[in-house]
Design a protein around this motif. Structure first.
Motif, mmCIF file in Angstrom:
data_model
loop_
_atom_site.group_PDB
_atom_site.id
_atom_site.type_symbol
_atom_site.label_atom_id
_atom_site.label_comp_id
_atom_site.label_asym_id
_atom_site.label_seq_id
_atom_site.Cartn_x
_atom_site.Cartn_y
_atom_site.Cartn_z
ATOM 1 N N VAL A 143 36.084 38.208 33.191
ATOM 2 C CA VAL A 143 35.383 37.881 32.465
ATOM 3 C C VAL A 143 35.670 36.552 31.897
ATOM 4 N N GLY A 144 37.147 35.425 32.098
ATOM 5 C CA GLY A 144 37.274 34.553 32.068
ATOM 6 C C GLY A 144 36.532 33.358 33.092
ATOM 7 N N ASP A 145 35.872 34.034 34.242
ATOM 8 C CA ASP A 145 35.121 33.492 34.547
ATOM 9 C C ASP A 145 33.369 33.589 35.101
ATOM 10 N N VAL A 146 33.153 34.427 33.562
ATOM 11 C CA VAL A 146 31.858 34.328 33.206
ATOM 12 C C VAL A 146 32.299 33.390 31.815
ATOM 13 N N GLY A 147 33.080 33.686 30.912
ATOM 14 C CA GLY A 147 33.272 32.706 30.009
ATOM 15 C C GLY A 147 33.495 30.833 30.030
ATOM 16 N N GLY A 158 28.102 17.963 25.987
ATOM 17 C CA GLY A 158 28.713 17.885 24.197
ATOM 18 C C GLY A 158 28.420 19.090 23.434
ATOM 19 N N TYR A 159 27.514 20.327 23.909
ATOM 20 C CA TYR A 159 27.492 20.907 22.989
ATOM 21 C C TYR A 159 28.439 21.645 22.447
ATOM 22 N N GLY A 160 28.606 22.129 21.158
ATOM 23 C CA GLY A 160 30.292 23.676 20.864
ATOM 24 C C GLY A 160 29.538 24.493 20.924
ATOM 25 N N VAL A 161 30.182 25.387 22.150
ATOM 26 C CA VAL A 161 30.310 27.180 22.022
ATOM 27 C C VAL A 161 31.304 27.328 21.103
ATOM 28 N N GLY A 167 29.972 38.292 24.253
ATOM 29 C CA GLY A 167 29.252 39.083 24.521
ATOM 30 C C GLY A 167 29.685 40.194 24.631
ATOM 31 N N HIS A 168 29.275 41.356 24.820
ATOM 32 C CA HIS A 168 29.880 42.674 25.425
ATOM 33 C C HIS A 168 29.027 43.733 26.327
ATOM 34 N N GLY A 169 29.653 44.967 26.187
ATOM 35 C CA GLY A 169 29.891 45.781 27.381
ATOM 36 C C GLY A 169 28.177 47.126 26.511
ATOM 37 N N LEU A 170 28.045 47.574 27.229
ATOM 38 C CA LEU A 170 26.841 47.858 26.581
ATOM 39 C C LEU A 170 26.212 49.241 27.034
ATOM 40 N N GLY A 171 26.220 50.291 26.547
ATOM 41 C CA GLY A 171 25.816 51.594 26.474
ATOM 42 C C GLY A 171 25.216 52.670 25.830
ATOM 43 N N LYS A 172 25.885 53.912 25.630
ATOM 44 C CA LYS A 172 25.126 54.183 24.747
ATOM 45 C C LYS A 172 25.860 54.378 23.225
ATOM 46 N N PRO A 181 33.041 36.716 25.965
ATOM 47 C CA PRO A 181 32.770 35.235 25.590
ATOM 48 C C PRO A 181 32.356 34.475 26.216
ATOM 49 N N ASN A 182 32.202 33.675 25.468
ATOM 50 C CA ASN A 182 31.257 32.218 26.329
ATOM 51 C C ASN A 182 31.911 31.095 26.876
ATOM 52 N N TYR A 183 33.512 31.653 26.722
ATOM 53 C CA TYR A 183 34.707 30.053 26.415
ATOM 54 C C TYR A 183 35.771 30.941 27.472
ATOM 55 N N GLY A 184 36.437 30.862 27.854
ATOM 56 C CA GLY A 184 38.063 31.746 29.010
ATOM 57 C C GLY A 184 37.946 30.073 29.950
ATOM 58 N N LYS A 185 39.511 30.869 30.584
ATOM 59 C CA LYS A 185 39.485 30.409 32.023
ATOM 60 C C LYS A 185 39.164 31.059 33.442
ATOM 61 N N ARG A 186 38.895 30.523 33.976
ATOM 62 C CA ARG A 186 38.525 31.215 35.505
ATOM 63 C C ARG A 186 39.771 32.356 35.752
ATOM 64 N N GLY A 187 39.679 33.756 36.600
ATOM 65 C CA GLY A 187 40.639 34.608 36.641
ATOM 66 C C GLY A 187 41.383 35.194 35.892
ATOM 67 N N ARG A 188 41.115 35.182 34.254
ATOM 68 C CA ARG A 188 41.745 36.149 32.949
ATOM 69 C C ARG A 188 40.407 37.010 33.152
ATOM 70 N N GLY A 189 41.561 37.529 31.621
ATOM 71 C CA GLY A 189 40.292 38.878 31.928
ATOM 72 C C GLY A 189 40.296 39.745 32.423
ATOM 73 N N LYS A 190 39.768 41.319 32.532
ATOM 74 C CA LYS A 190 39.197 42.101 32.588
ATOM 75 C C LYS A 190 38.529 41.701 33.709
ATOM 76 N N LYS A 191 38.526 42.900 35.235
ATOM 77 C CA LYS A 191 37.925 42.438 36.341
ATOM 78 C C LYS A 191 36.462 43.034 36.042
ATOM 79 N N PHE A 192 35.412 43.069 36.951
ATOM 80 C CA PHE A 192 34.545 43.569 36.659
ATOM 81 C C PHE A 192 34.226 44.471 38.450
ATOM 82 N N VAL A 193 33.811 45.398 37.703
ATOM 83 C CA VAL A 193 33.382 46.853 38.607
ATOM 84 C C VAL A 193 31.992 47.113 38.779
#
Length: 271
Positions: A143-147, A158-161, A167-172, A181-193
């Motif tokens: 997740v952190g890689d996207v953010g 120069g913009y504010g995030v 954002g979020h998961g989607l389904g039923k 989130p639209n911010y974050g640190k690389r390698g942090r958070g839930k892994k994508f599967v």
């Protein structure tokens, strides 16, 4: 807990997403000076129902309308009203549809008439950041890689995030795990599967990242009154790579825009 989708469920979700895409495409030709957001909202509700789906936002958490309509300094969750759109406005249109028990949910920020150059740039950079983020939604990343990718790109201009909305998961359900989130640190958070489906949606302000909320309990504004932009796509992780379930192609067809921005994320042509 993340709900993994089967290939069959992803195809059902594509149907829901494309109803939203087509609704936004229909609205694209209607967004012009003098039109009210409430008029656009009624058109959207009718269109969604006519295409065998239910409006996804109407009544959700008691929201009173089909669309979130957020002009200018409104970031998201604006309530449609009878104020005519003005030449030079921008307006985020966020739409949801429920079909086959699955949600589609995405957004586009439209220009109304002739828009200031610096506002056009905000919209352009925000939309570019969406695809930069989507590119990071792949097997082995987190997740952190996207953010990080979205934040890094937008802040370099120069913009504010915005931090408080993600954002979020989607389904039923409209909002599932994980938060995106639209911010974050690389390698942090839930892994994508494989089989994850998410809504990635940068909300980017021309000035400060800080926000405030109106007394209506819904509308989010930039704290400094400067414009905000919002773009959102629905994306599935298929064969380890991001695949768009939604498209802006219907919008571009309506507005006469040529674009290949989605090509690397599309496995299907839209008709």
């Amino acid at each position: 807990m993340v709900k993994i989708k089967t290939p069959e469920e992803i195809e059902l979700m594509r149907e829901s997403a494309l109803i939203v895409s087509k609704t936004l495409g229909m609205l694209a030709g209607e967004v012009k000076p003098g039109i009210t957001s409430l008029h656009l909202d009624k058109l959207a509700e009718e269109y969604i129902r006519d295409h065998g789906a239910e409006p996804g936002f109407l009544g959700m958490y008691d929201f009173p309308n089909t669309l979130n309509m957020s002009p200018n300094a409104q970031v998201v969750h604006g309530i449609p009203n009878n104020e005519p759109l003005q030449d030079g406005d921008v307006i985020s249109v966020d739409c949801g549809a429920l079909k086959n028990e699955f949600y589609g949910d995405h957004a586009y920020t439209f220009e109304v008439g002739e828009v200031a150059v610096e506002t056009k740039k905000l919209l352009q950079v925000t939309k570019e950041s969406l695809y930069i983020g989507i590119r990071e939604f792949r097997m082995g990343n987190r997740v952190g890689d996207v953010g990080f990718a979205i934040q890094n790109y937008c802040e370099s201009h120069g913009y504010g995030v915005v931090r408080e909305l993600v954002g979020h998961g989607l389904g039923k359900k409209l909002h599932e795990s994980p938060e995106m989130p639209n911010y974050g640190k690389r390698g942090r958070g839930k892994k994508f599967v494989e089989g994850m489906v998410v809504a990635i949606e940068p909300m980017i302000n021309m000035g400060t990242r800080r926000i405030k909320q109106l007394n209506d309990g819904w509308t989010i504004l930039t704290a400094d009154g400067k414009p905000s932009a919002h773009f959102e796509h629905n994306v599935a992780l298929v064969n380890g790579k991001p695949e768009l379930l939604s498209t802006y192609q219907y919008i571009y067809d309506a507005l006469g825009i040529q674009s290949d921005e989605e090509a690397e994320f599309r496995r299907h042509e839209f008709h």
